[in-house]
Design a protein around this motif. Structure first.
Motif, mmCIF file in Angstrom:
data_model
loop_
_atom_site.group_PDB
_atom_site.id
_atom_site.type_symbol
_atom_site.label_atom_id
_atom_site.label_comp_id
_atom_site.label_asym_id
_atom_site.label_seq_id
_atom_site.Cartn_x
_atom_site.Cartn_y
_atom_site.Cartn_z
ATOM 1 N N LYS A 157 0.753 -1.135 -0.035
ATOM 2 C CA LYS A 157 0.061 0.051 0.220
ATOM 3 C C LYS A 157 0.803 1.318 -0.001
ATOM 4 C CE LYS A 157 -3.825 -2.296 0.814
ATOM 5 N NZ LYS A 157 -3.745 -3.442 0.095
ATOM 6 N N SER A 162 -2.084 5.702 3.406
ATOM 7 C CA SER A 162 -3.213 5.273 2.702
ATOM 8 C C SER A 162 -4.262 5.628 3.703
ATOM 9 C CB SER A 162 -3.301 3.751 2.728
ATOM 10 O OG SER A 162 -1.982 3.318 2.512
ATOM 11 N N PRO A 203 -7.770 4.974 3.742
ATOM 12 C CA PRO A 203 -8.575 3.955 4.705
ATOM 13 C C PRO A 203 -7.940 3.177 5.753
ATOM 14 C CG PRO A 203 -8.266 3.345 2.187
ATOM 15 C CD PRO A 203 -7.531 4.528 2.341
ATOM 16 N N ALA A 204 -6.755 2.854 5.658
ATOM 17 C CA ALA A 204 -6.159 2.461 6.884
ATOM 18 C C ALA A 204 -6.366 3.500 8.143
ATOM 19 C CB ALA A 204 -4.714 2.180 6.662
ATOM 20 N N VAL A 258 -8.655 5.620 8.460
ATOM 21 C CA VAL A 258 -10.004 6.203 9.168
ATOM 22 C C VAL A 258 -10.288 5.436 10.632
ATOM 23 C CG1 VAL A 258 -12.594 5.595 8.610
ATOM 24 C CG2 VAL A 258 -10.794 6.550 6.859
ATOM 25 N N PRO A 259 -10.093 4.002 10.691
ATOM 26 C CA PRO A 259 -10.422 3.679 12.059
ATOM 27 C C PRO A 259 -9.876 4.236 13.093
ATOM 28 C CG PRO A 259 -10.072 1.903 10.596
ATOM 29 C CD PRO A 259 -9.707 2.733 9.811
#
Lengths: 412, 415
Positions: free
Chosen positions: A103, A107, A109-110, A112-113
Motif C-alpha cells: 500500500k 493510505s 482507508p487504513a 480511518v478507524p
C-alpha cells in the motif's frame, strides 16, 4: 519588638451566623415549576432547584440557557479526528516510511478507524470532563447539606434555594416572594462556620506520599533511557518474541558439541546433494569454481531473474547496488545501538576477485551474521543472483569503454 | 374479524385532544393522484424501454433499482414497527400507525416484484447471469453455488420472503386495529410476543433478499456485510419517509397536535444515527476488501472506482454521509420541520443514488449510462407504493387512539 508566640486561630469560633440563603421546600413538581417561574420573574439570578428526579420543563422555568458544551464536544471531535490523521501521516509517511502490503505510505482507508476512534475518545472525554467543569463539579460540600430536611431532596421533596449573594436578595422581600409560591416550609440556611475548613493533616501527608510514589515510574523510565543493560527487556506479552528457538549460528549448550545448528546425520542425502558438484556446491574437484555451471547460461533472461531474486532477498540489507546500504542497514545505523554488524559491501575488490563458486557457497550456507539462503532460494536462482552481483560489481568500476558502441552514441 | 369503520365527522377521542387523526378526507385525492401518476410514469418507462430495442433489458435494470427502493421502504417499516413492539417504545405511539400502514404494503410489493421473478422464470439472463446453466458451469466456484443459485430455489425463497413479510405486516396492523376497537393493552400482546422471533426472521429474510436481488447480479462476488448495508439504507429511508409523511399530514391539518417537535427530534436522531451506521458499514466493507486485496473481491470496487462511477462514489461519500452528518448534528436541525424535512428528502434521493450505485455498475462497468426510465420507473413505483398505503389508510385512524400509552407519547419530552 514583640514576638507573637501563639499562632493565629485557624478555626473561626461559632459566633454570629452568616446568612447563606433561603431554602423553600415543596411537595410536588408542579408547585416547584410555578415557584421557579415566579423567582425568575422577580429577576433573581443566584438560585437553584433540587429535585429527586428529572423534572421536564424545569430548564425553561428556570431560564437556563443552552450550554456551550456541544460546541466543545464538536471541536474536540474534529480535533481528535485531525490529530489521528496527522499522527498516522507523520509516523507512516514521514518518520518511518515503510511499505506495508504494497500500500502507499499514507493510505487513507487504513487511517480511518484510528481517526474515528480518536474523534470518539476525545469527544467523550470532553463531554465528561466539560460537564464536570461547567457544573463546578466536584463540589464536595455545601451549606445546605447541613439542613437535615434537605436529605429528602433525593427521596420525595422539591427544594428551591436563593443565595444571599444575589444582588437583588433582600431577606424580607425575597422571603415574601417564596411565601407566595406555596411552599411547605421556608427555612434560613447559614454558612457553615462550625465545620473546620481545613484539610486533615493525614490527608495532606497521604497526598504527598502518593505524589512521590507517582514520580517513581517516571524516574525508573528516565533511568532506563539513560543507562545500558545486558538483561533483555521485560516482555509482558511474551508471544512470539520469546520463542524457544536457536538462532542461526548460535551456541546451544544442550547439545554435547554446543552447536545450535545441527550437522546432517551421517549418510543423509540432502535435497540438493546431486551428482553435479559444480551446480550444488560451486566447486570443481573440491576447489571453488571460477565459472558458472553450464545449466545457468549468461543470457538476458537469467540476468533478469537474478535481478528479481536479488531485489527480493538481498536488497533489504545489501541495498540496490550492493553497497551494503539497504533499508534494514540504514535503520540499524539510525538506531545506533552499537550491536549492528553492517552488511558487506559487495563491490569490494576482494569480493570482485572471489570465485563465483565461493560467492555461491556464501549465499547458500550463510556467512558471518548472514543466514543461509540455500533452504529459501531455489538453486538456479542463487546462481542467477551471483550473476547479477557480478554485473553490479562490473558496474561499480565501469568506464565509458564498457558501454556498447551503439548505446555509447546515444549517451554522447 | 370485522373492523369498525370510522366514518363521518371526527369526534374527539380520549388522549387525542382536538386533533384530526382521520385520513378519509385526503385519501381519495392522494389515491387518485398517486395511482394515475404511477401508471403514467410506468407507461412512459415501458414505452421508452421498448424503443431501446433490447428486449426490455435496459428497462428491467431500471426496474430492479426502483423495486429495491420501494422494497426498502416496506422492509424498513416492517423492521421499525417490530422494533417498537420489541422494546415497548412509548415515544413512538403517535407515529406507529403510519409505520404499520407502510409495513403492510408487502402484497403490493410482491406484485411489483413479478417482473423480476418473471425474468428468472422465463430463463432470461437480462438480470441475473446465473439463470444461464452454461454460465454456471464455466467456473468451479459458480458450479458450487448451483444448489442455491437456480431458478427453482430462487422463486421458492421469493415465496417464503413475501409470505413471511405479508403475514408479519398484517399481523402487526391487525393487532393495532383491534386495539382501536377494544382499547387496553391486550390486543397488542400478540404483536409483542411475536416481535422477538419476527426480528430474527426479518434479519434472515432481509439479508437473503438483498443477497438474492442485488449481490447475485455478480455471482462470483460476495460480501458478508452486504445484507446489513442494504438494511442500513432501509432504516434511513423509513425514518425519512415518516418525517415527510407527517409533515405532509400536518400541512393538511392532520396530527397537528399529536406529533410535536419532540417526536420529530427522535425521528431525526434515528436518521442521524443510521446515516453514521450506513457509513460505518459501507466503510467496513471497503476496508476489508482494500486490505486483503483479493482479486475476486476487489473487482466490485474496481468497477465502481473508475470513470464516472467514481464520481457517483464521491457523491455518496459526501451526500449520503458528510453533508447529512453535519446537517443533522444540531438538535435544532432535528426539531424544526423545515430543516428536518429537507434532510429527509435529501436522504431519500441519496438512498436512490446508493441503490443505483449498488446495482447499475454491474450491468454498465464502463461508466454511468443514464436513461430517462431510471427516473420514471423509480418515481412510478414510488407513486404506486404511496397509492397502496393511502388506500389502506382510508377509514382508519392515523394514530392508535386507544393505546393506553398514547397519553405518555403525546406528553413525550425530548430535551
Amino acid at each position: 519588638m514583640t514576638v507573637h508566640d501563639e499562632p493565629p486561630p485557624r478555626i473561626v469560633a461559632p459566633s454570629a451566623p452568616v446568612l447563606h440563603g433561603l431554602l423553600a421546600e415543596y411537595d410536588d413538581a408542579a408547585t416547584l415549576l410555578a415557584a421557579a417561574r415566579r423567582v425568575r420573574e422577580a429577576g433573581l439570578e443566584r438560585w437553584d432547584t433540587f429535585t429527586p428526579f428529572p423534572v421536564h420543563g424545569i430548564d425553561q422555568a428556570m431560564g437556563i440557557r443552552s450550554t456551550v458544551l456541544p460546541w466543545l464536544v464538536f471541536a474536540a471531535g474534529v480535533t481528535g479526528c485531525l490529530v489521528g490523521l496527522l499522527l498516522q501521516y507523520w509516523t507512516n509517511a514521514v518518520d518511518y516510511a515503510w511499505i506495508v502490503s504494497g500500500k502507499p505510505f499514507w493510505s487513507l482507508p487504513a487511517n480511518v478507524p484510528i481517526a474515528f476512534a480518536l474523534a470518539v475518545l476525545s469527544s467523550a472525554l470532553t463531554a465528561f470532563f466539560g460537564m464536570l467543569v461547567l457544573n463546578n463539579l466536584p463540589h464536595p460540600w455545601h451549606p445546605i447539606d447541613l439542613e437535615k430536611r434537605f436529605a429528602r431532596s433525593t427521596i420525595d421533596r422539591f427544594f428551591l434555594l436563593i443565595e444571599a449573594a444575589d444582588p437583588r436578595f433582600d431577606s424580607v422581600q425575597t422571603r415574601a416572594i417564596l411565601d407566595e409560591t406555596g411552599p411547605v416550609l421556608v427555612d434560613v440556611v447559614h454558612e457553615d462556620t462550625a465545620s473546620p475548613f481545613r484539610t486533615p493533616r493525614a490527608v495532606i501527608h497521604g497526598l504527598v506520599v502518593l505524589l512521590v510514589a507517582a514520580l517513581v515510574p517516571f524516574g525508573l523510565l528516565a533511568q532506563a533511557r539513560a543507562t545500558k543493560s545486558r538483561t533483555p527487556p521485560i516482555h509482558l506479552v511474551r508471544d512470539m518474541d520469546a520463542q524457544p528457538t536457536v538462532k542461526a549460528q548460535q551456541a546451544f549448550p544442550r547439545f554435547a558439541d554446543g552447536r545450535g545448528a545441527r550437522p546432517a546425520v551421517g549418510g543423509t542425502v540432502a535435497r540438493e546433494d546431486q551428482l553435479d558438484e559444480h551446480l550444488t556446491r560451486g566447486t570443481i574437484r573440491g576447489a571453488a569454481s571460477r565459472v558458472f555451471p553450464p545449466t545457468v547460461a549468461a543470457d538476458r533472461a537469467n540476468m533478469g531473474a537474478g535481478r528479481r531474486a536479488f531485489d527480493t532477498y538481498c536488497v533489504p540489507c545489501h541495498g540496490y547496488v550492493g553497497n551494503g546500504d539497504g533499508m534494514v542497514a540504514q535503520r540499524a545505523e539510525a538506531l545506533a545501538q552499537g550491536i549492528w554488524v553492517p552488511p558487506t559491501n559487495l563491490n569490494q575488490d576482494h569480493l570482485r576477485r572471489q570465485p563465483v563458486g565461493q560467492l555461491f557457497l556464501s549465499v547458500s550456507d550463510g556467512i558471518r551474521t548472514m543466514p543461509a539462503y540455500g533452504p529459501l532460494v531455489p538453486i538456479e536462482d542463487r546462481w542467477r543472483i551471483i550473476m547479477y552481483v557480478r554485473a553490479l560489481q562490473r558496474r561499480s568500476s565501469a568506464t565509458i569503454a564498457d558501454v556498447p558502441a551503439a548505446e555509447r552514441k546515444a549517451l554522447e | 374479524m370485522a373492523k369498525p369503520k370510522q366514518a363521518g365527522p371526527v369526534t374527539p377521542r380520549p388522549g387525542v385532544p382536538n386533533d384530526d387523526v382521520s385520513f378519509d378526507g385526503l385519501a381519495p385525492g392522494v389515491c387518485r393522484i398517486a395511482t394515475s401518476a404511477g401508471v403514467a410514469l410506468l407507461a412512459v418507462s415501458v414505452g421508452l424501454g421498448a424503443t431501446e430495442g433490447d428486449g426490455f433489458r435496459r428497462f428491467l435494470h431500471s426496474y430492479l433499482v426502483a423495486f429495491m427502493y420501494v422494497l426498502s421502504l416496506g422492509l424498513g417499516a416492517l423492521w421499525w414497527v417490530t422494533l417498537q413492539h420489541l422494546v415497548g417504545a412509548r415515544w413512538s405511539v403517535v407515529v406507529r400507525r403510519i409505520g404499520e400502514l407502510l409495513a403492510s404494503s408487502m402484497p403490493a410489493l410482491a406484485v411489483l416484484s413479478l417482473p423480476i421473478i418473471a425474468s428468472v422464470l422465463l430463463e432470461s439472463d437480462r438480470l441475473f447471469p446465473w439463470v444461464d446453466p452454461s454460465f454456471m458451469q464455466s467456473q468451479s466456484a459458480l458450479a458450487a453455488k448451483r444448489p442455491y443459485l437456480n431458478p427453482g430455489f430462487f422463486v421458492a425463497r421469493w415465496a417464503i420472503y413475501f409470505s413471511f413479510w405479508t403475514a408479519l405486516g398484517y399481523w402487526l396492523l391487525r393487532c393495532s386495529l383491534a386495539q382501536d376497537a377494544t382499547g387496553g393493552t391486550g390486543p397488542l400482546d400478540g404483536a409483542r410476543k411475536v416481535s422477538p422471533l419476527a426480528m430474527i426472521g426479518f434479519a434472515i429474510t432481509a439479508t437473503c433478499a438483498s443477497v438474492d436481488y442485488i449481490m447475485t447480479l455478480d455471482p462470483t462476488w460476495y460480501s458478508t456485510v452486504f445484507g446489513v448495508y442494504y438494511f442500513a439504507g432501509c432504516v434511513i429511508a423509513i425514518h425519512s419517509a415518516m418525517v415527510l409523511i407527517v409533515v405532509f399530514l400536518q400541512h393538511r391539518g392532520r396530527l397537528t397536535r399529536s406529533v410535536t417537535p419532540h417526536h420529530f427530534h427522535d425521528l431525526g436522531k434515528m436518521m442521524f444515527a443510521f446515516t453514521v451506521f450506513w457509513a460505518y458499514i459501507a466503510f467496513s466493507q471497503l476496508l476489508l476488501v482494500w486490505y486483503a486485496n483479493l482479486p475476486e473481491e476487489t473487482v466490485w470496487y474496481r468497477v465502481r472506482s473508475q470513470g464516472s462511477w467514481f464520481f457517483v462514489a464521491v457523491v455518496l461519500v459526501i451526500g449520503h454521509f458528510g453533508l447529512p452528518f453535519f446537517g443533522l448534528l444540531s438538535r435544532h436541525a432535528k426539531r424544526h420541520r423545515a430543516s428536518l424535512s429537507f434532510w429527509a428528502g435529501w436522504l431519500l434521493v441519496l438512498h436512490f443514488v446508493d441503490l443505483y450505485f449498488l446495482i447499475m455498475p454491474t450491468f454498465y462497468p464502463g461508466g454511468v449510462s443514464w436513461r430517462v426510465p431510471d427516473l420514471t420507473t423509480w418515481l412510478g413505483l414510488l407513486a404506486l407504493f404511496v397509492a397502496d398505503v393511502a388506500r389502506r389508510a382510508r377509514g382508519r385512524n392515523l394514530v392508535p387512539s386507544r393505546d393506553p400509552r398514547l397519553a405518555e407519547s403525546l406528553a413525550f419530552e425530548n430535551s
